[in-house]
Design a protein around this motif. Sequence first.
Motif: not given
Length: 829
Positions: A649-668
Motif C-alpha cells: 500500500x505505501x511503498x509500491x502503490x504510492x512511493x514507487x509511483x511518485x518516484x516514477x514521476x520524479x525520475x522522468x522529469x529530473x536530472x541524472x
Amino acid sequence: MEKIFNFRAIEKKWCEYWVKNKTFYAKVDDNKKPFVILIPPANVTGSLHMGHALNVVLQDILIRFKKLQGYNTLWVPGIDHGGIATQNVVEKLIKKEGETKNSLGRTNFLKKTWQWKNEVSNKILDQLKVIGCALDWDRIVFTMDKKYSRSVKKAFIWLFNKGLIYRKKRLVNWCYKCGTVLSDMEIEYESERSSLWYIKYPLKDSTNNEYVTVATTRPETIFGDVAVAVNPTDERYINLINKIVNLPLTKRELKVISDYIVDKSFGSGVIKVTPAHDIIDNEIANRNNLETIETIDINAKIINASEEYNGLNIEVARKKIVLKLKEKGFLIKTEDYVHSVGKCYRCSSKIEFLMSEQWFLKVKEISKKAIDVVSEGKIVFHPKSWGKSYNLWLKNIKDWCISRQIWWGHRIPVYYCIDNNGHRTNCIPIVSYNKPKSCIYCKNKNFVQDKDVLDTWFSSALWPIGVFNWGDNKNNFDLEYFYPTSVLVTGYEIIYLWVVRMIQFGLEFTGKIPYADIFIHGIVRDKFGKKMSKSLGNVVDPIKIIEKYGTDSLRFALAQSAVPGRDIQISDEAFLISRNFINKIWNASRFIIMNITDIDIVKNCIHSLDFIDEWIILELENTVSKVKYAYESYSINIVTREIYDFFWSKYCNWYIEFSKIRMMVNSVETKKRILSILIYIFKYILQLMYPITPFITSEILQILNQKIKIVSKNNFCLIKNKNIKKNDIVNKMLNIQDIIVKIRAFRNEMNISSKIQIEAIFNVLDDNNILEIIKENKKYIKYFTNINLIKFGKNITKPKNSVSIVTKTYEIFLVLGDFINIEKEKKDF
C-alpha cells in the motif's frame, strides 16, 4: 532478471546453498548469546501434513529473525519413533503381505519397523528442506538412537531409585485393538447415542417383591457388580442404605452403600458398582474396601460370567444379557441416551477400563516445581491464558502410567531373574542400563527383560536434554551452552501430553527450565472450520501447495493466519493471495534493477529530501518498530500484516509511483538520489520479510548486492533525520492521498475512462495549509488522476456542467464538459 518469478528454480538453488554451505550450522561460542529451538519431532508414520508445515514455518521465522539480530542460533532437527502410531502403520503394511505382528515375532517385526523408519524419516527430512527450514543438519536426532536411548534409561533408573516409579495392578485405559494401555491424555471423547437400561435388583427377604431400580449404560458388566450405591443425601433411598439386594442372573448378594459421588439426577439415582470397569465405581470401591471382579478381558471378551456369555465380545454379550434380563422380568424399561465415550487417539477404537499390572510414575512431587516456574513467570505461555489451564491441570494430576504393551519403543530397563525352566524367581527385579551378568541375590546368570516398552511421551519428555546427550556427563559442552533452550513452538493439543512433561523432567534432571517461552499455535482447519482428515477428504498437502504456488507463498499464508493460540482456516484463496504478494515483490525489484545504471548508494542522501522521501522513511520507521515488537512477542500474523500493508500500500502503490514521476522529469543526479532511497527502503523491507519469505528475498538481495554497494551491515539501522516534522509530513501525504483517491473513485463510479483528461477546480473553504499542499503537489495530483488543468482558490462558484466532491476543508469541482450528460445522470440516479 527474469520477467516471471521462477520459484521452482530459485527455491531449489537456495535450499541446496543453505545445506551445502552449512549456513545454519551452530557450535559453542562463548562470545555470542545462543538462541535455541528444538523441533517438535514428527512421528515416523508418513509424510508431513499442514499442521507440521505451520509449526516448522513459525520456528523457522524465529530462527532467521534471531540470526539477523546476531544471535548464535541453533535449530535442532529430529524424528520421534512414534510408539503406538508407528506400530499401527507397520502392522497394516505387513497385513497386506499376509503377515501379522505375532507371525513375524518380535525380532523380525522390529526389523520391519526399522526399515520403515529409515524410509519415512528421510522423506520427512527432505520435506523440511523443501519448506526451507534453517536447521542444523549435522545434529539430526532420532528418539531411539543409542545416545538418546541411554538418556531414556538414565531417566528411568533415576526415577526408580528415587522411589517415584512403581509397579501395581490398577484400573487403566485399555485399547483392545492396539493391545495396550493408554494414558488419560491419549483418550479422545466423542458423543455417542446409546441406551440407558433400568434393571430390577430385588431386595433380599422382601415379602412384597420389593426391588431397587438401577440405571446403567453397561448391562454387560453386571457379573462384575460388587455393590449398589446411592447418594447419602438422596431422601428417596436413605432407608435402603446397608440393605441387601440380589444380583440379577446370579446367586450373589450385594450391599446397598452410600457415596457422595453418586449423581442423584442420573437415571433412577441408583447405580451399580463395577470397580473393575469404571473409574467412578473404582473410586467408590476403594473408599468402601470392596472386592474387584473382572468381567472383560484384554481382547474385549466377557469373562467370569455365566457359561453362555463367557468368550462373547462386548456387543454380542450386551444384547444377550439384556434379552435374558427381559425374559426373567428384571428389565423395567430402556431409554435413549447420549453419553461421552472414550476412544483411542490412534485407532479410534472404544476404550475399556480394565484392571492391569503396569508401571506408574508418581508425578505430584515433580509437578510442584513445574507449577512454580509458570506462576513465577520463569516460563511464559504465549498467549498467557494457556498458563492458567496448565497450572489447573497440574494441580489435579494423577500418577502417570508409563508402560505400554507394544514392541516398538524403549524397552523398560528392568530384568527378572529366571530359573533353568524359564520361570521367574522370587528375587527382586534389577533395574539396569544393560542385562546383568549375575543376580545380586541368588547369583543366577539367567535373566529376561520386561516385555513392555515405555510410553512414547516418556522419551519425548527428555527431548530438550536428550538432543544434547544428557545421558553422557563427560565434557558435555553443548548441554551447558545450548540448554536451557529459548522457546518451544507447539500446538495446544499436546500441552498436557508433552509440554508439561518436558518441564517436569527438565527441572527434575537438571534443576533448570527447558525453555523460557512457549509459543502456542492452533490447529490448521479447512476453509469451513473443519479439522482436516483423510475420511473427510479435506486434507491439504503442503508439498502440493508448494508445487503449485511456491514455498514462500505457503509460508506467508501460514504466517498470516497464525494468531497465537487460535485455530486457523486455510484455503487455496489464501495461497493465491500470498502468491500475488510474492509476485508484487518480484515486480518491484525488476523496476528498481532495470533503472540501475552503475549507481552507487548516495551515502548522504539524507540531504535535500523531498517530502515524499521523508514520508516513506517515517512510515518505514513506524513499520520496523511494529514488526520488531511483533517478532519478539510471537505475533507473526501481525508481522505479515504490517509488512504487507507497508510494502504493497505505501511503498509500491504510492512511493514507487511518485518516484516514477520524479525520475522522468529530473536530472541524472536527482534520479540517482531517488533510486538510492528506493533501494535503501527496498533492501530494508526485504530484510524484514526475509524470515518469512527467505527464498525470494535472498535472491533479490543477492542481485542487488551484485549491482550496488551494500547500504549497511547493520540490519536494523535506519536513516535518521531529526529535522523532519513527523506530523506535518504524515498529514501532508494523507491529504494528497485523499484527493487522489476521491477523484479516482469518482471517475470509476461515473465510468469516465482514465484516458480522458478533465479539469479540476479546488475551492478551499478555510484551510490555507491545504491550499499550499495542493499548489506544491499539483503535478502529482494531475498525473495520478489524469487531470489536464488544476485551478485553486477561495469562494469559487461551482461551474456549469460540473460535479463536486465535498470535504470539510475544500470542494473539488470536476468540469466534465461534454463527456457526461449531468442532467441525464441525475434522472437515472
